[in-house]
Design a protein around this motif. Structure first.
Motif, PDB file in Angstrom:
ATOM      1  N   SER A  13      10.654 -11.017  -8.457  1.00  0.00           N
ATOM      2  CA  SER A  13      11.019 -11.522  -7.128  1.00  0.00           C
ATOM      3  C   SER A  13      10.806 -10.441  -6.072  1.00  0.00           C
ATOM      4  O   SER A  13      10.277 -10.709  -4.980  1.00  0.00           O
ATOM      5  N   LEU A  14      11.227  -9.217  -6.387  1.00  0.00           N
ATOM      6  CA  LEU A  14      11.041  -8.100  -5.461  1.00  0.00           C
ATOM      7  C   LEU A  14       9.555  -7.857  -5.200  1.00  0.00           C
ATOM      8  O   LEU A  14       9.133  -7.684  -4.057  1.00  0.00           O
ATOM      9  N   GLU A  15       8.756  -7.890  -6.267  1.00  0.00           N
ATOM     10  CA  GLU A  15       7.316  -7.675  -6.107  1.00  0.00           C
ATOM     11  C   GLU A  15       6.672  -8.780  -5.278  1.00  0.00           C
ATOM     12  O   GLU A  15       5.754  -8.528  -4.502  1.00  0.00           O
ATOM     13  N   ALA A  16       7.156  -9.995  -5.409  1.00  0.00           N
ATOM     14  CA  ALA A  16       6.623 -11.106  -4.612  1.00  0.00           C
ATOM     15  C   ALA A  16       6.898 -10.871  -3.131  1.00  0.00           C
ATOM     16  O   ALA A  16       6.025 -11.102  -2.274  1.00  0.00           O
ATOM     17  N   ILE A  17       8.097 -10.387  -2.816  1.00  0.00           N
ATOM     18  CA  ILE A  17       8.439 -10.105  -1.416  1.00  0.00           C
ATOM     19  C   ILE A  17       7.592  -8.936  -0.892  1.00  0.00           C
ATOM     20  O   ILE A  17       7.028  -9.007   0.195  1.00  0.00           O
ATOM     21  N   ILE A  18       7.512  -7.888  -1.682  1.00  0.00           N
ATOM     22  CA  ILE A  18       6.723  -6.720  -1.256  1.00  0.00           C
ATOM     23  C   ILE A  18       5.261  -7.103  -1.072  1.00  0.00           C
ATOM     24  O   ILE A  18       4.619  -6.706  -0.105  1.00  0.00           O
ATOM     25  N   GLU A  19       4.717  -7.912  -1.987  1.00  0.00           N
ATOM     26  CA  GLU A  19       3.314  -8.314  -1.912  1.00  0.00           C
ATOM     27  C   GLU A  19       3.041  -9.149  -0.661  1.00  0.00           C
ATOM     28  O   GLU A  19       1.993  -9.030  -0.037  1.00  0.00           O
ATOM     29  N   GLU A  20       4.019  -9.970  -0.278  1.00  0.00           N
ATOM     30  CA  GLU A  20       3.848 -10.837   0.903  1.00  0.00           C
ATOM     31  C   GLU A  20       3.822 -10.035   2.197  1.00  0.00           C
ATOM     32  O   GLU A  20       3.097 -10.352   3.125  1.00  0.00           O
ATOM     33  N   TYR A  21       4.605  -8.953   2.263  1.00  0.00           N
ATOM     34  CA  TYR A  21       4.751  -8.206   3.512  1.00  0.00           C
ATOM     35  C   TYR A  21       4.061  -6.832   3.504  1.00  0.00           C
ATOM     36  O   TYR A  21       4.262  -6.044   4.416  1.00  0.00           O
ATOM     37  N   SER A  22       3.304  -6.528   2.487  1.00  0.00           N
ATOM     38  CA  SER A  22       2.613  -5.238   2.450  1.00  0.00           C
ATOM     39  C   SER A  22       1.308  -5.386   1.681  1.00  0.00           C
ATOM     40  O   SER A  22       0.903  -6.485   1.341  1.00  0.00           O
ATOM     41  N   SER A  23       0.674  -4.288   1.432  1.00  0.00           N
ATOM     42  CA  SER A  23      -0.575  -4.331   0.667  1.00  0.00           C
ATOM     43  C   SER A  23      -0.316  -3.833  -0.755  1.00  0.00           C
ATOM     44  O   SER A  23      -0.962  -2.912  -1.237  1.00  0.00           O
ATOM     45  N   LEU A  24       0.650  -4.457  -1.418  1.00  0.00           N
ATOM     46  CA  LEU A  24       1.009  -4.068  -2.781  1.00  0.00           C
ATOM     47  C   LEU A  24      -0.188  -4.266  -3.697  1.00  0.00           C
ATOM     48  O   LEU A  24      -0.824  -5.308  -3.687  1.00  0.00           O
ATOM     49  N   LYS A  25      -0.497  -3.248  -4.464  1.00  0.00           N
ATOM     50  CA  LYS A  25      -1.587  -3.341  -5.424  1.00  0.00           C
ATOM     51  C   LYS A  25      -1.002  -3.132  -6.810  1.00  0.00           C
ATOM     52  O   LYS A  25      -0.328  -2.153  -7.068  1.00  0.00           O
ATOM     53  N   MET A  26      -1.290  -4.065  -7.687  1.00  0.00           N
ATOM     54  CA  MET A  26      -0.810  -3.955  -9.061  1.00  0.00           C
ATOM     55  C   MET A  26      -1.884  -3.247  -9.870  1.00  0.00           C
ATOM     56  O   MET A  26      -3.067  -3.511  -9.717  1.00  0.00           O
ATOM     57  N   ARG A  27      -1.473  -2.360 -10.734  1.00  0.00           N
ATOM     58  CA  ARG A  27      -2.394  -1.648 -11.617  1.00  0.00           C
ATOM     59  C   ARG A  27      -2.369  -2.338 -12.978  1.00  0.00           C
ATOM     60  O   ARG A  27      -1.310  -2.574 -13.535  1.00  0.00           O
ATOM     61  N   ASP A  28      -3.552  -2.654 -13.485  1.00  0.00           N
ATOM     62  CA  ASP A  28      -3.632  -3.320 -14.777  1.00  0.00           C
ATOM     63  C   ASP A  28      -4.149  -2.348 -15.832  1.00  0.00           C
ATOM     64  O   ASP A  28      -4.808  -1.375 -15.526  1.00  0.00           O
ATOM     65  N   GLY A  29      -3.886  -2.657 -17.073  1.00  0.00           N
ATOM     66  CA  GLY A  29      -4.398  -1.855 -18.170  1.00  0.00           C
ATOM     67  C   GLY A  29      -3.496  -0.686 -18.491  1.00  0.00           C
ATOM     68  O   GLY A  29      -2.484  -0.451 -17.861  1.00  0.00           O
ATOM     69  N   VAL A  33       5.302   3.285  -4.637  1.00  0.00           N
ATOM     70  CA  VAL A  33       5.115   4.299  -3.595  1.00  0.00           C
ATOM     71  C   VAL A  33       4.739   3.569  -2.316  1.00  0.00           C
ATOM     72  O   VAL A  33       3.850   2.719  -2.311  1.00  0.00           O
ATOM     73  N   PHE A  34       5.438   3.908  -1.225  1.00  0.00           N
ATOM     74  CA  PHE A  34       5.176   3.323   0.080  1.00  0.00           C
ATOM     75  C   PHE A  34       4.774   4.435   1.035  1.00  0.00           C
ATOM     76  O   PHE A  34       5.412   5.486   1.058  1.00  0.00           O
ATOM     77  N   SER A  35       3.738   4.180   1.827  1.00  0.00           N
ATOM     78  CA  SER A  35       3.308   5.211   2.770  1.00  0.00           C
ATOM     79  C   SER A  35       3.904   4.943   4.146  1.00  0.00           C
ATOM     80  O   SER A  35       3.969   3.808   4.601  1.00  0.00           O
ATOM     81  N   GLY A  36       4.352   6.027   4.783  1.00  0.00           N
ATOM     82  CA  GLY A  36       4.826   5.962   6.157  1.00  0.00           C
ATOM     83  C   GLY A  36       3.724   6.510   7.049  1.00  0.00           C
ATOM     84  O   GLY A  36       2.567   6.596   6.648  1.00  0.00           O
ATOM     85  N   SER A  37       4.073   6.901   8.250  1.00  0.00           N
ATOM     86  CA  SER A  37       3.046   7.424   9.151  1.00  0.00           C
ATOM     87  C   SER A  37       2.517   8.773   8.670  1.00  0.00           C
ATOM     88  O   SER A  37       1.329   9.023   8.703  1.00  0.00           O
TER      89      SER A  37
END
Length: 139
Positions: free
Chosen positions: A31-47, A8-12
């Protein structure tokens, strides 16, 4: 990331979702997650959590149950409280209506007992009669 392969990505003022197909290889997803994590505040959920609502709609039982499912559960609980409140409100309105109707009838009967009718006809003065006649003739 809300679930594996769901993002989920938030816009304005809105949110955008991305759901990846199960056929996409895991290395492409990483690879996609690595790119998203580098350019956004991607948070991974564990458990893992209990996915009672999601299990009804997804065949993949390994999905993580995160905040969207918790929001749905809270929404369902809120809807139940609203329903119960509405039932209580309707019951209260019916009770008040019944009691008010009974009270008005008793009050009306008491007033009829206490009020003595005026046995004399109402007298209208000649001045008032002429004022009324002038008003009627002018219109």
């Amino acid at each position: 990331r809300t679930f594996p392969r769901n993002y989920v990505f938030s816009g304005s003022h809105e949110f955008y979702g991305l759901i990846l197909d199960l056929n996409i290889p895991q290395d492409v997803i990483l690879s996609l997650e690595a790119i998203i994590e580098e350019y956004s505040s991607l948070k991974m959920r564990d458990g893992k959590g209990s996915c009672s609502l999601l299990e009804k709609y997804n065949e993949n039982k390994d999905l993580y149950c995160g905040p969207p499912d918790q929001v749905a559960l809270v929404g369902l609980k809120l809807a139940e409280y609203i329903r119960l409140g509405t039932v209580k409100l309707v019951q209260g309105i019916r009770l008040v209506s019944e009691k008010s109707g009974t009270g008005l009838k008793i009050g009306s009967d008491k007033l009829k007992e206490r009020i003595v009718p005026n046995e004399q006809p109402t007298k209208v003065s000649s001045t008032t009669q002429s004022s009324i006649a002038k008003g009627v003739l002018n219109n």
